[in-house]
Design an enzyme around this catalytic site. Structure first.
Site, mmCIF file in Angstrom:
data_model
loop_
_atom_site.group_PDB
_atom_site.id
_atom_site.type_symbol
_atom_site.label_atom_id
_atom_site.label_comp_id
_atom_site.label_asym_id
_atom_site.label_seq_id
_atom_site.Cartn_x
_atom_site.Cartn_y
_atom_site.Cartn_z
ATOM 1 N N HIS A 12 2.981 -13.117 -5.424
ATOM 2 C CA HIS A 12 1.887 -13.269 -4.472
ATOM 3 C C HIS A 12 1.269 -14.677 -4.366
ATOM 4 O O HIS A 12 0.045 -14.810 -4.336
ATOM 5 C CB HIS A 12 0.804 -12.253 -4.847
ATOM 6 C CG HIS A 12 -0.032 -11.772 -3.716
ATOM 7 N ND1 HIS A 12 -0.666 -12.610 -2.826
ATOM 8 C CD2 HIS A 12 -0.340 -10.523 -3.324
ATOM 9 C CE1 HIS A 12 -1.338 -11.899 -1.960
ATOM 10 N NE2 HIS A 12 -1.155 -10.618 -2.230
ATOM 11 N N HIS A 31 -0.943 -2.674 -4.586
ATOM 12 C CA HIS A 31 -0.405 -3.554 -5.626
ATOM 13 C C HIS A 31 -0.456 -2.960 -7.036
ATOM 14 O O HIS A 31 -0.804 -3.635 -8.003
ATOM 15 C CB HIS A 31 -1.161 -4.892 -5.635
ATOM 16 C CG HIS A 31 -0.986 -5.720 -4.390
ATOM 17 N ND1 HIS A 31 0.136 -5.683 -3.605
ATOM 18 C CD2 HIS A 31 -1.822 -6.635 -3.804
ATOM 19 C CE1 HIS A 31 -0.006 -6.530 -2.596
ATOM 20 N NE2 HIS A 31 -1.175 -7.112 -2.680
ATOM 21 N N ASP A 88 -1.382 -9.484 8.613
ATOM 22 C CA ASP A 88 -1.262 -8.834 7.303
ATOM 23 C C ASP A 88 -0.212 -7.750 7.481
ATOM 24 O O ASP A 88 -0.492 -6.558 7.336
ATOM 25 C CB ASP A 88 -2.614 -8.259 6.868
ATOM 26 C CG ASP A 88 -2.594 -7.837 5.395
ATOM 27 O OD1 ASP A 88 -1.529 -7.982 4.758
ATOM 28 O OD2 ASP A 88 -3.628 -7.356 4.910
ATOM 29 N N GLU A 92 5.547 -12.457 0.982
ATOM 30 C CA GLU A 92 5.897 -11.564 -0.122
ATOM 31 C C GLU A 92 7.130 -10.741 0.239
ATOM 32 O O GLU A 92 7.057 -9.838 1.064
ATOM 33 C CB GLU A 92 4.726 -10.625 -0.404
ATOM 34 C CG GLU A 92 3.407 -11.323 -0.648
ATOM 35 C CD GLU A 92 2.219 -10.415 -0.337
ATOM 36 O OE1 GLU A 92 2.104 -9.343 -0.935
ATOM 37 O OE2 GLU A 92 1.401 -10.776 0.519
ATOM 38 N N ARG A 134 0.801 -1.235 0.000
ATOM 39 C CA ARG A 134 0.000 0.000 0.000
ATOM 40 C C ARG A 134 0.830 1.280 0.000
ATOM 41 O O ARG A 134 1.887 1.344 0.618
ATOM 42 C CB ARG A 134 -0.922 0.003 1.224
ATOM 43 C CG ARG A 134 -1.978 -1.084 1.142
ATOM 44 C CD ARG A 134 -2.888 -1.100 2.362
ATOM 45 N NE ARG A 134 -3.993 -2.039 2.142
ATOM 46 C CZ ARG A 134 -3.875 -3.364 2.329
ATOM 47 N NH1 ARG A 134 -2.744 -3.890 2.749
ATOM 48 N NH2 ARG A 134 -4.907 -4.152 2.092
HETATM 49 C C1 BGC Z 1 -2.043 -7.627 1.252
HETATM 50 C C2 BGC Z 1 -3.468 -7.740 1.720
HETATM 51 C C3 BGC Z 1 -4.386 -7.708 0.517
HETATM 52 C C4 BGC Z 1 -3.987 -8.819 -0.420
HETATM 53 C C5 BGC Z 1 -4.797 -8.806 -1.671
HETATM 54 C C6 BGC Z 1 -1.760 -8.764 0.333
HETATM 55 O O1 BGC Z 1 -0.467 -8.641 -0.160
HETATM 56 O O2 BGC Z 1 -1.145 -7.642 2.327
HETATM 57 O O3 BGC Z 1 -3.795 -6.704 2.592
HETATM 58 O O4 BGC Z 1 -5.713 -7.837 0.888
HETATM 59 O O5 BGC Z 1 -2.639 -8.710 -0.759
HETATM 60 O O6 BGC Z 1 -4.680 -10.000 -2.321
#
Ligand code: BGC
Length: 335
Positions: A164, A89, A237, A302, A64
């Protein structure tokens, strides 16, 4: 859509050009039983229609950026806010949605390798600079799946690429990965601010918190606690700050499944790793083996620069200037 395969004598990895999405990683256990260890779908058609982050390459800025805003050399940039008030992303049309150019390459170190490349034009998703990106997916004979990123830009920009996949070492569709043991070489993490919806800018010791994975423990043992940071995102997260970061490749973490005995080591040259237990999976979607995709169906690990780094001077640098090369290596090694 064509499926590309990387194969050595024990492991098989399938991916597609859309998002470079890894759609399966088949790994044996000690007895030779094969399981597909990444969350996803049984068919390519479902992968194309389903969650476009599963196994995908994320960019230009994975994770983010608060308010989608950042500044370089006094100039302000505004990206789209595709995740409530934040940019996530790379935005609505992130790299996970692009068709990457894929070509087989021969590199000594790998049994098999592919190069995925992409040109992101100046102004793409409002990011400055024309960015040329190359990602190598390589498989070694000792079961290292290497993801090696490189990029260059025509103008100063921000960059943070990642991959991811959600791992369930007992096999996707076989329940949750909550029972997996996790070890992280991270004495600090970056807590989330409820107000910002991401990292507050603080770097906090994990000692005496559920985020202490410096000795291996189950993911569940952290997620079951009442810690406000766990409750806020219904699990983990969070970005973990890797110890002794110096830009060389080091062991970041180890994930192991007590049931199957499968184990995966993660190595990187990046300063951070986002651990995500998949709070947003609510079982309403059907994944591999016809099983609902439940919370913590898999764990995302990640490797990355920290979230919102472009807005914090004390966070690792995320600015790439013309003439420089962005480099990032992430290795998932199956044991
Ligand atoms: C993030 C999550 C997000 C997700 C979406 C992750 O990398 O940390 O907050 O909801 O990606 O797929």
């Amino acid at each position: 859509m064509q499926v590309y395969t990387l194969k050595n004598k024990s492991i098989e990895i399938d991916f597609i050009a859309r998002g470079g999405q890894i759609i399966s990683i088949k790994v044996p256990d000690a007895k030779g039983n094969i399981a597909d260890v990444v969350v996803g779908y049984d068919t390519v058609e479902e992968a194309l229609a389903g969650d476009a982050y599963f196994g995908a390459l994320c960019g230009r800025y994975a994770n983010r950026i608060v308010g989608g805003e950042f500044e370089i050399d006094g100039k302000k940039y505004q990206l789209d806010c595709n995740n409530e008030t934040n940019h996530l992303h790379g935005g609505v049309d992130g790299f996970n949605r692009r068709n990457w150019k894929v070509s087989a390459v021969e590199i000594d170190r790998y049994v098999q390798a592919y190069q995925l490349s992409l040109v992101s034009e100046d102004g793409d998703q409002n990011y400055p600079g024309k960015l040329e990106v190359s990602v190598i997916y390589g498989l070694t004979d000792d079961n290292q799946f290497v993801i090696a990123y490189e990029a260059q830009t025509s103008k100063p920009t921000v960059i943070n690429l990642t991959s991811h996949p959600y791992f369930n070492l007992n096999g996707a569709g076989n329940g949750s990965a909550m029972n997996h043991e996790l070890l992280l070489n991270a004495s600090n993490y970056t807590p989330i601010s409820a107000e910002l919806g991401t990292t507050s800018g603080d770097i906090v010791l994990v000692k005496d918190t559920p985020f202490d994975f410096t000795n291996a423990k189950t993911v569940e043992s952290a997620c079951k606690t009442d810690h406000e940071q766990i409750r806020m995102f219904d699990g983990i997260d969070h970005n973990f700050v890797l110890d002794d970061f110096d830009g060389t490749i080091k062991l970041a973490g180890v994930l192991s499944d007590p049931e199957s005995g499968r184990k995966m080591e993660v190595y990187t040259d990046q300063p951070g790793i986002q651990i995500y237990t998949g709070a947003h999976f609510d079982g309403s979607e059907i994944g591999k083996k016809g099983a609902p995709i439940i919370q913590c169906a898999g764990l995302a690990m990640e490797t990355q620069i920290f979230p919102n780094s472009p807005n914090y001077e004390h966070f690792p640098n995320a600015i790439l200037r013309s003439g420089e090369k962005y480099k990032h290596v992430c290795i998932y090694k199956f044991c």
